[in-house]
Design an enzyme around this catalytic site. Structure first.
Site, PDB file in Angstrom:
ATOM      1  N   LYS A  72       0.857  -1.191   0.000  1.00 18.95           N
ATOM      2  CA  LYS A  72       0.000   0.000   0.000  1.00 18.95           C
ATOM      3  C   LYS A  72       0.890   1.237   0.000  1.00 18.95           C
ATOM      4  O   LYS A  72       2.012   1.193   0.512  1.00 18.95           O
ATOM      5  CB  LYS A  72      -0.868   0.026   1.261  1.00 18.95           C
ATOM      6  CG  LYS A  72      -2.201   0.713   1.076  1.00 18.95           C
ATOM      7  CD  LYS A  72      -3.225  -0.255   0.516  1.00 18.95           C
ATOM      8  CE  LYS A  72      -4.620   0.288   0.484  1.00 18.95           C
ATOM      9  NZ  LYS A  72      -5.619  -0.715   0.130  1.00 18.95           N
ATOM     10  N   GLY A 181     -19.389   3.089  -1.723  1.00 19.17           N
ATOM     11  CA  GLY A 181     -20.637   3.113  -0.952  1.00 19.17           C
ATOM     12  C   GLY A 181     -21.832   3.511  -1.800  1.00 19.17           C
ATOM     13  O   GLY A 181     -22.918   2.948  -1.662  1.00 19.17           O
ATOM     14  N   ALA A 233     -16.609   3.150   4.419  1.00 16.48           N
ATOM     15  CA  ALA A 233     -15.850   4.416   4.488  1.00 16.48           C
ATOM     16  C   ALA A 233     -14.495   4.115   5.126  1.00 16.48           C
ATOM     17  O   ALA A 233     -13.893   3.098   4.828  1.00 16.48           O
ATOM     18  CB  ALA A 233     -16.656   5.445   5.270  1.00 16.48           C
TER      19      ALA A 233
HETATM   20  C1  PPY Z   1      -7.810  -2.521  -2.154  1.00 16.00           C
HETATM   21  O1  PPY Z   1      -8.482  -3.469  -2.582  1.00 16.00           O
HETATM   22  O2  PPY Z   1      -7.806  -2.241  -0.945  1.00 16.00           O
HETATM   23  C2  PPY Z   1      -6.989  -1.744  -3.047  1.00 16.00           C
HETATM   24  O3  PPY Z   1      -5.963  -1.313  -2.644  1.00 16.00           O
HETATM   25  C3  PPY Z   1      -7.489  -1.477  -4.416  1.00 16.00           C
HETATM   26  C4  PPY Z   1      -6.665  -1.959  -5.552  1.00 16.00           C
HETATM   27  C5  PPY Z   1      -7.303  -2.154  -6.721  1.00 16.00           C
HETATM   28  C6  PPY Z   1      -6.591  -2.619  -7.790  1.00 16.00           C
HETATM   29  C7  PPY Z   1      -5.256  -2.893  -7.694  1.00 16.00           C
HETATM   30  C8  PPY Z   1      -4.616  -2.667  -6.532  1.00 16.00           C
HETATM   31  C9  PPY Z   1      -5.326  -2.201  -5.459  1.00 16.00           C
END
Ligand code: PPY
Length: 349
Positions: A72, A181, A233
């Site tokens: 992330k 949402g 959220a």
């Molecule tokens: C998640 O699902 O929490 C994401 O980070 C979304 C996502 C969507 C597509 C590729 C990588 C992350």
């Protein structure tokens, strides 16, 4: 102990803002996980969020059966910062540089505060980005797919609670009418569910009214007398303090990191409330993006994989009931098994 493989914290040279990229695990494959651009009291809170969210992505991928790892990125905005178009572009280029420096270990996607247009900007620098607009070669907005996957999860919950997957007449409280949402509320309204909704943005009340939903304040909705509360959220809303006041039968929604602390899952179980882990209910977006962009699945196949979340949730709820575990522990066990099998070089389980 830090159980992440790599954490990069860099002050963007264009924006001057902290870019925090956490790769939790590449055991199952190169890591993926969205870019969150959000306000934090302190950049260290952004680091905490990146560490938790990236670990959640590892679980999300593992339980969804995707050969990808978890990561992330967080850009921690000081409170009150407003990003105009130029500074936003500068931030996105700073993020793209950090991703490029990881050379394929991690690819980003959308998260809270970002969308396909932002992914297109990142895509000017690095190919390691999902969900660019379709005209730029990506799979586009992931939020309708996340919403569809959540509907699949809710059908499994309904089957577990009431013996039928039908959602008409079910009372659901949707927390947050953002990208995911709002899609979710629309799909649920079309299914004939009885909706109560909220958002921190009072302007979204008009959307609620157009859907025939009852509007509540964000602080009241969690303890509403409904069948299922659906967090869509920000996270950490399920605390030790709030659980004894919940009046729902289940909590299942796509918001990441819903538990303030992991022990809240056990507490919900003791109160007789079914909690579907967020990383299971909210996997639709990433399942669609990875199936489409990495595995070249067509729309029908990608949709089928998103809808398979119903089966995953059903199996978890059955396994949890059979073994006297919480669904959280059953899901974590599935993830652990898949990670262990991959780490030891075994294929499959
Ligand atoms: C998640 O699902 O929490 C994401 O980070 C979304 C996502 C969507 C597509 C590729 C990588 C992350």
């Amino acid at each position: 102990m830090l159980d992440h493989e790599e954490v990069v914290i860099r002050v963007g040279r264009r924006s001057g803002l902290p870019v925090i990229l956490a790769v939790h695990s590449t055991v199952l494959g190169p890591a993926a996980g969205g870019l969150r651009i959000w306000h934090y009291p302190d950049w260290r809170d952004g680091l905490t969020d990146a560490l938790r969210l990236s670990a959640g992505m590892t679980l999300k991928m593992a339980v969804a059966g995707l050969p990808s790892g978890g990561g992330k990125t967080v850009v921690a905005l000081p409170e009150g910062t407003r990003l105009g178009p130029d500074r936003r572009r500068a931030v996105l280029q700073d993020v793209a540089d950090v991703i490029a420096s990881l050379d394929g270990t991690y690819a980003t996607g959308p998260d809270v505060g970002t969308g396909p247009a932002d992914m297109a900007v990142i895509g000017e620098t690095t190919p390691h980005v999902f969900c660019r607009p379709e005209e730029s070669g990506g799979s586009g907005d992931s939020s309708p797919h996340t919403a569809l996957g959540t509907i699949a999860a809710l059908r499994a919950v309904s089957r577990h609670l009431h013996g039928t997957p039908a959602l008409d007449g079910r009372r659901l409280a949707v927390i947050g009418l953002g990208r995911v949402g709002e899609h979710l509320a629309r799909l649920l309204a079309a299914e004939g569910a009885e909706l109560t909704v909220t958002d921190i943005e009072p302007g979204r009340r008009a959307t609620a009214e157009a859907l025939g939903a009852v509007w509540r304040g964000p602080e009241e909705i969690l303890t509403e007398d409904v069948d299922v509360v659906v967090p869509a959220a920000l996270g950490s809303l399920l605390t030790r303090e709030v659980v004894p006041r919940l009046r729902c039968k289940a909590v299942a929604g796509p918001a990441n990191n819903q538990l303030a602390t992991p022990d809240v899952a056990d507490l919900m179980h003791r109160h007789g409330i079914v909690w579907v882990p967020d990383y299971v209910a909210g996997a639709g977006g990433v399942v669609n993006a990875i199936s489409t962009e990495l595995h070249h699945a067509g729309p029908g196949e990608a949709r089928a994989r998103v809808l398979a979340i119903a089966q995953t949730v059903g199996e978890l709820l059955d396994a949890a009931a059979r073994e006297g575990l919480t669904p959280a522990r059953a899901a974590a066990e599935t993830a652990r098994r898949r990670l262990r099998a991959a780490a030891s070089g075994a294929c499959g389980e």
